[in-house]
Design a protein around this motif. Structure first.
Motif, PDB file in Angstrom:
ATOM      1  N   ILE A 198     -10.335  -7.821   5.418  1.00 51.22           N
ATOM      2  CA  ILE A 198     -10.737  -6.541   4.824  1.00 51.22           C
ATOM      3  C   ILE A 198      -9.701  -5.468   5.136  1.00 51.22           C
ATOM      4  O   ILE A 198      -9.336  -4.656   4.274  1.00 51.22           O
ATOM      5  CB  ILE A 198     -12.128  -6.126   5.339  1.00 51.22           C
ATOM      6  CG1 ILE A 198     -13.197  -7.090   4.810  1.00 51.22           C
ATOM      7  CG2 ILE A 198     -12.453  -4.691   4.923  1.00 51.22           C
ATOM      8  CD1 ILE A 198     -14.573  -6.850   5.402  1.00 51.22           C
ATOM      9  N   GLY A 199      -9.210  -5.480   6.371  1.00 54.31           N
ATOM     10  CA  GLY A 199      -8.174  -4.515   6.741  1.00 54.31           C
ATOM     11  C   GLY A 199      -6.911  -4.687   5.921  1.00 54.31           C
ATOM     12  O   GLY A 199      -6.288  -3.703   5.503  1.00 54.31           O
ATOM     13  N   ALA A 200      -6.532  -5.946   5.672  1.00 53.01           N
ATOM     14  CA  ALA A 200      -5.338  -6.207   4.863  1.00 53.01           C
ATOM     15  C   ALA A 200      -5.534  -5.715   3.431  1.00 53.01           C
ATOM     16  O   ALA A 200      -4.624  -5.120   2.830  1.00 53.01           O
ATOM     17  CB  ALA A 200      -5.022  -7.698   4.878  1.00 53.01           C
ATOM     18  N   LEU A 212      -4.530  -1.566  -0.849  1.00 53.43           N
ATOM     19  CA  LEU A 212      -5.046  -0.526  -1.745  1.00 53.43           C
ATOM     20  C   LEU A 212      -4.488   0.846  -1.389  1.00 53.43           C
ATOM     21  O   LEU A 212      -4.114   1.629  -2.274  1.00 53.43           O
ATOM     22  CB  LEU A 212      -6.580  -0.504  -1.684  1.00 53.43           C
ATOM     23  CG  LEU A 212      -7.299  -1.733  -2.249  1.00 53.43           C
ATOM     24  CD1 LEU A 212      -8.800  -1.622  -2.025  1.00 53.43           C
ATOM     25  CD2 LEU A 212      -6.986  -1.899  -3.733  1.00 53.43           C
ATOM     26  N   VAL A 213      -4.430   1.138  -0.089  1.00 54.06           N
ATOM     27  CA  VAL A 213      -3.904   2.432   0.353  1.00 54.06           C
ATOM     28  C   VAL A 213      -2.438   2.570  -0.031  1.00 54.06           C
ATOM     29  O   VAL A 213      -1.991   3.621  -0.503  1.00 54.06           O
ATOM     30  CB  VAL A 213      -4.099   2.583   1.879  1.00 54.06           C
ATOM     31  CG1 VAL A 213      -3.298   3.753   2.410  1.00 54.06           C
ATOM     32  CG2 VAL A 213      -5.569   2.780   2.211  1.00 54.06           C
ATOM     33  N   SER A 258       0.747   5.999   3.166  1.00 56.59           N
ATOM     34  CA  SER A 258       1.298   5.091   4.167  1.00 56.59           C
ATOM     35  C   SER A 258       0.173   4.323   4.859  1.00 56.59           C
ATOM     36  O   SER A 258      -0.712   4.937   5.468  1.00 56.59           O
ATOM     37  CB  SER A 258       2.096   5.878   5.208  1.00 56.59           C
ATOM     38  OG  SER A 258       2.447   5.044   6.295  1.00 56.59           O
ATOM     39  N   PRO A 259       0.171   2.989   4.783  1.00 56.12           N
ATOM     40  CA  PRO A 259      -0.871   2.213   5.476  1.00 56.12           C
ATOM     41  C   PRO A 259      -0.866   2.437   6.981  1.00 56.12           C
ATOM     42  O   PRO A 259      -1.926   2.437   7.613  1.00 56.12           O
ATOM     43  CB  PRO A 259      -0.525   0.760   5.126  1.00 56.12           C
ATOM     44  CG  PRO A 259       0.304   0.843   3.890  1.00 56.12           C
ATOM     45  CD  PRO A 259       1.066   2.127   4.004  1.00 56.12           C
ATOM     46  N   LEU A 260       0.327   2.634   7.558  1.00 60.47           N
ATOM     47  CA  LEU A 260       0.412   2.858   8.998  1.00 60.47           C
ATOM     48  C   LEU A 260      -0.266   4.166   9.390  1.00 60.47           C
ATOM     49  O   LEU A 260      -1.052   4.212  10.348  1.00 60.47           O
ATOM     50  CB  LEU A 260       1.875   2.870   9.439  1.00 60.47           C
ATOM     51  CG  LEU A 260       2.128   3.150  10.926  1.00 60.47           C
ATOM     52  CD1 LEU A 260       1.444   2.103  11.787  1.00 60.47           C
ATOM     53  CD2 LEU A 260       3.618   3.200  11.213  1.00 60.47           C
ATOM     54  N   ALA A 261       0.028   5.232   8.641  1.00 57.18           N
ATOM     55  CA  ALA A 261      -0.606   6.522   8.934  1.00 57.18           C
ATOM     56  C   ALA A 261      -2.118   6.439   8.755  1.00 57.18           C
ATOM     57  O   ALA A 261      -2.888   6.993   9.551  1.00 57.18           O
ATOM     58  CB  ALA A 261      -0.017   7.598   8.027  1.00 57.18           C
TER      59      ALA A 261
END
Length: 203
Positions: free
Chosen positions: A74-76, A81-82, A88-91
């Protein structure tokens, strides 16, 4: 400059060893002074969200207790999607798992960064202000880290977890302490803005 490749490599290895020893010593002192996990001896451990997040992922793998692959999946998907939305997925991930007391200064810093980059129509001036803002922010981070380690060292050497408590308030989390902390934070922001605005294109 009077050196040779062999000397450079020797000093690089020495620097690596010194850095590794220093980091290990600092982690040991922080663990002894504050702890990283809540225990009867350390009921209020130091917040280490990144370390705890990595531990939450690695510990099941090492212990063989099973990994929640569904949550990781789910996180991936959320990260994809983000990223597709241009964020930024990291932010986004940092904002999700970092506690609010640590996240609030990050949000304020991001807003200040946006304002500094838009504070003038002169791109060269904005760039100069941005570079100075990065320099000041780096100094804030380094200074906070050094004083944090110094405080932990004092606690470690004295064996007294309350040695740094000046007892200015009966309740360190009460209204008075929070108001003073808020004014200190505002003063820090005011200095940051003032110092950043002093930047010139020639800097």
């Amino acid at each position: 400059i009077g050196t040779t490749p062999a000397k450079q490599e020797s000093w690089k290895f020495l620097g690596t060893l010194v850095s590794a020893a220093t980091v290990g010593a600092v982690i040991f002192i922080l663990n002894e002074a504050y702890g990283f996990v809540a225990t009867p001896e350390q009921p209020n451990p130091m917040v280490a969200p990144q370390a705890n997040a990595m531990a939450a992922i690695i510990e099941p793998l090492m212990a063989g207790s099973g990994v929640s692959w569904m949550l990781l999946g789910i996180g991936a998907i959320i990260a994809i999607l983000v990223n597709w939305l241009g964020i930024s997925p990291l932010a986004f991930a940092l904002g999700m798992f970092i506690p609010l007391p640590l996240n609030t200064p990050l949000v304020v810093g991001g807003l200040l960064n946006h304002w500094i980059n838009k504070s003038s129509k002169d791109k060269a001036l904005n760039n100069a202000r941005h570079q100075r803002a990065i320099l000041i922010s780096s100094g804030f981070i380094a200074g906070a880290a050094l004083f944090g380690v110094l405080g932990a060292l004092i606690i470690f050497l004295t064996g007294n977890g309350e040695v740094l408590n000046l007892n200015l308030w009966a309740d360190p989390h009460g209204t008075g302490a929070q108001i003073v902390a808020l004014f200190a934070f505002i003063g820090l922001l005011a200095y940051f803005v003032w110092e950043t605005k002093r930047a010139k294109k020639e800097d």
